[in-house]
Write a protein that holds these residues in place. Structure first.
Motif, PDB file in Angstrom:
ATOM      1  N   LEU A   1       3.647  -3.729 -11.763  1.00  0.00           N
ATOM      2  CA  LEU A   1       4.769  -4.463 -12.090  1.00  0.00           C
ATOM      3  C   LEU A   1       6.058  -3.802 -11.131  1.00  0.00           C
ATOM      4  O   LEU A   1       6.901  -4.660 -11.053  1.00  0.00           O
ATOM      5  CB  LEU A   1       5.264  -4.024 -13.607  1.00  0.00           C
ATOM      6  N   GLN A   2       5.900  -2.712 -10.789  1.00  0.00           N
ATOM      7  CA  GLN A   2       7.018  -2.092  -9.776  1.00  0.00           C
ATOM      8  C   GLN A   2       7.004  -2.559  -8.588  1.00  0.00           C
ATOM      9  O   GLN A   2       7.877  -2.926  -7.931  1.00  0.00           O
ATOM     10  CB  GLN A   2       6.692  -0.456  -9.947  1.00  0.00           C
ATOM     11  N   VAL A   3       5.503  -2.895  -8.235  1.00  0.00           N
ATOM     12  CA  VAL A   3       5.466  -3.496  -6.804  1.00  0.00           C
ATOM     13  C   VAL A   3       6.070  -4.809  -6.883  1.00  0.00           C
ATOM     14  O   VAL A   3       6.490  -5.399  -5.838  1.00  0.00           O
ATOM     15  CB  VAL A   3       3.874  -3.566  -6.473  1.00  0.00           C
ATOM     16  N   LEU A   4       5.690  -5.714  -7.800  1.00  0.00           N
ATOM     17  CA  LEU A   4       6.071  -7.194  -7.950  1.00  0.00           C
ATOM     18  C   LEU A   4       7.667  -7.249  -8.167  1.00  0.00           C
ATOM     19  O   LEU A   4       8.338  -7.782  -7.187  1.00  0.00           O
ATOM     20  CB  LEU A   4       5.680  -7.722  -9.406  1.00  0.00           C
ATOM     21  N   TRP A   5       8.123  -6.218  -9.052  1.00  0.00           N
ATOM     22  CA  TRP A   5       9.607  -6.172  -9.099  1.00  0.00           C
ATOM     23  C   TRP A   5      10.479  -5.639  -8.032  1.00  0.00           C
ATOM     24  O   TRP A   5      11.609  -6.206  -7.596  1.00  0.00           O
ATOM     25  CB  TRP A   5      10.147  -5.404 -10.348  1.00  0.00           C
TER      26      TRP A   5
ATOM     27  N   GLU B   1       0.885  -1.097  -0.359  1.00  0.00           N
ATOM     28  CA  GLU B   1      -0.029  -0.206  -0.120  1.00  0.00           C
ATOM     29  C   GLU B   1       0.683   1.341  -0.138  1.00  0.00           C
ATOM     30  O   GLU B   1       0.511   2.175  -0.629  1.00  0.00           O
ATOM     31  CB  GLU B   1      -0.947   0.039   1.058  1.00  0.00           C
ATOM     32  N   ALA B   2       2.024   1.220   0.909  1.00  0.00           N
ATOM     33  CA  ALA B   2       2.822   2.255   0.740  1.00  0.00           C
ATOM     34  C   ALA B   2       3.561   2.614  -0.755  1.00  0.00           C
ATOM     35  O   ALA B   2       3.635   3.537  -0.974  1.00  0.00           O
ATOM     36  CB  ALA B   2       3.948   1.942   1.904  1.00  0.00           C
ATOM     37  N   SER B   3       3.603   1.568  -1.349  1.00  0.00           N
ATOM     38  CA  SER B   3       4.490   1.570  -2.687  1.00  0.00           C
ATOM     39  C   SER B   3       3.407   2.194  -3.716  1.00  0.00           C
ATOM     40  O   SER B   3       3.751   3.157  -4.493  1.00  0.00           O
ATOM     41  CB  SER B   3       4.840   0.182  -3.033  1.00  0.00           C
ATOM     42  N   ILE B   4       2.010   1.790  -3.654  1.00  0.00           N
ATOM     43  CA  ILE B   4       1.093   2.336  -4.434  1.00  0.00           C
ATOM     44  C   ILE B   4       0.793   3.758  -4.098  1.00  0.00           C
ATOM     45  O   ILE B   4       0.652   4.556  -5.036  1.00  0.00           O
ATOM     46  CB  ILE B   4      -0.147   1.483  -4.376  1.00  0.00           C
ATOM     47  N   VAL B   5       0.851   4.101  -2.843  1.00  0.00           N
ATOM     48  CA  VAL B   5       0.739   5.486  -2.403  1.00  0.00           C
ATOM     49  C   VAL B   5       1.837   6.458  -3.303  1.00  0.00           C
ATOM     50  O   VAL B   5       1.507   7.705  -3.572  1.00  0.00           O
ATOM     51  CB  VAL B   5       0.833   5.743  -1.137  1.00  0.00           C
TER      52      VAL B   5
END
Length: 298
Positions: free
Chosen positions: A188-192, A178-182
């Motif tokens: 793809l960036q969250v996965l990688w 959730e912090a990454s999405i914010v």
């Protein structure tokens, strides 16, 4: 100050270490026997005189293996299947496991059920063979006649490994995602940058599973790869085993060589497992941790 072990604990430890030692020796013995038989003389191997250490040592069997161009060609084919097969299987498994780990995925329970269902029931060899033949014709229709690609593409899924990856991904704290999405990260960036770095152990373990499976792949490679120049190492070794155990084909063998036909087979076996022996120590530290992380769901 160390606590003194009770008699029951001491007996348990002694028995445990004894059993582990016996198990380790039983695993190591076939490998030692194979090497000893590969470098022993004709009579010693033919008349089963080898128990542990080699007798009448010779290295001609290994020399003939290393001078065999067909063997190295099949070795190259196996490296091709292992390298590209592992990359393809990891690509599919990572994306599949990532999607199945998301509770927001529509029909998630149904997809997970069908994934597990394939582990319980199989369509059988005949439907699978017909499916591979149809895939082969599709490849040929677009101009791909290298059957090695058929083995790579058509065998890119393994339900158990996807489940291991899925369980590992489900253990990643949702707050980090959730912090990454914010911060503006895409899926793809969250996965990688989040999931993969936090799942190195299970990724290394699953990659090792895939690599060993491709390296040892025999049955479908023999069925689907028609050209002798494209056959992998396991198929080549099996054909040589059939050839060197046929009495009609090994007439006057002793007059030509100072080693037994079985020694040549053993030399093939030793040469074929060298890459796995080299790679495994580097991945071993991830192995137990990876299986535990992926195999246990909180």
């Amino acid at each position: 100050m160390k606590r003194k072990l009770e008699i029951s604990e001491l007996v348990f430890k002694i028995i445990s270490y004894l059993l582990l030692t016996i198990f380790a020796i039983s695993c190591l013995y076939p490998f030692v026997y194979t090497i000893s038989s590969a470098i022993s003389g004709y009579e010693e191997v033919t008349y089963s005189q080898i128990v542990l250490f080699p007798k009448n040592v010779q290295f001609d069997a290994f020399k003939d293996v290393f001078k065999n161009n067909t063997f190295w060609n099949s070795y190259t084919n196996t490296l091709f299947l292992t390298f590209y097969g592992t990359i393809w299987e990891m690509f599919l498994s990572v994306f599949g496991a990532y999607a199945l780990s998301k509770k927001r995925l529509l029909f998630r329970k149904g997809f997970n059920f069908f994934l597990v269902f394939t582990m319980w029931f199989s369509a059988g060899l005949v439907p699978q063979y017909l499916n591979y033949l149809a895939t082969k014709r599709a490849f040929q229709a677009v101009g791909v006649f290298d059957d090695k690609w058929l083995v790579v593409i058509a065998m890119g899924m393994h339900a158990m490994n996807i489940i291991l990856l899925r369980n590992s991904f489900e253990g990643v704290p949702s707050e980090i995602e959730e912090a990454s999405i914010v911060d503006g990260a895409t899926e793809l960036q969250v996965l990688w940058r989040v999931y993969l770095p936090m799942s190195k152990s299970i990724l290394a373990t699953v990659a090792l599973f895939f690599a060993i499976s491709r390296w040892n792949g025999y049955f479908w490679a023999r069925q689907m790869i028609s050209s002798p120049n494209e056959q992998p190492l396991q198929v080549y070794m099996r054909l040589r085993l059939e050839e060197y155990t046929d009495p009609e084909r090994i007439t006057n063998w002793q007059l030509k060589y100072n080693y037994a036909p079985d020694s040549l087979i053993y030399a093939f076996i030793v040469a074929s497992i060298i890459p796995i022996l080299v790679i495994y120590p580097f991945i071993q530290k991830y192995f137990a941790k990876g299986v535990n992380v992926g195999g246990v769901k909180e």
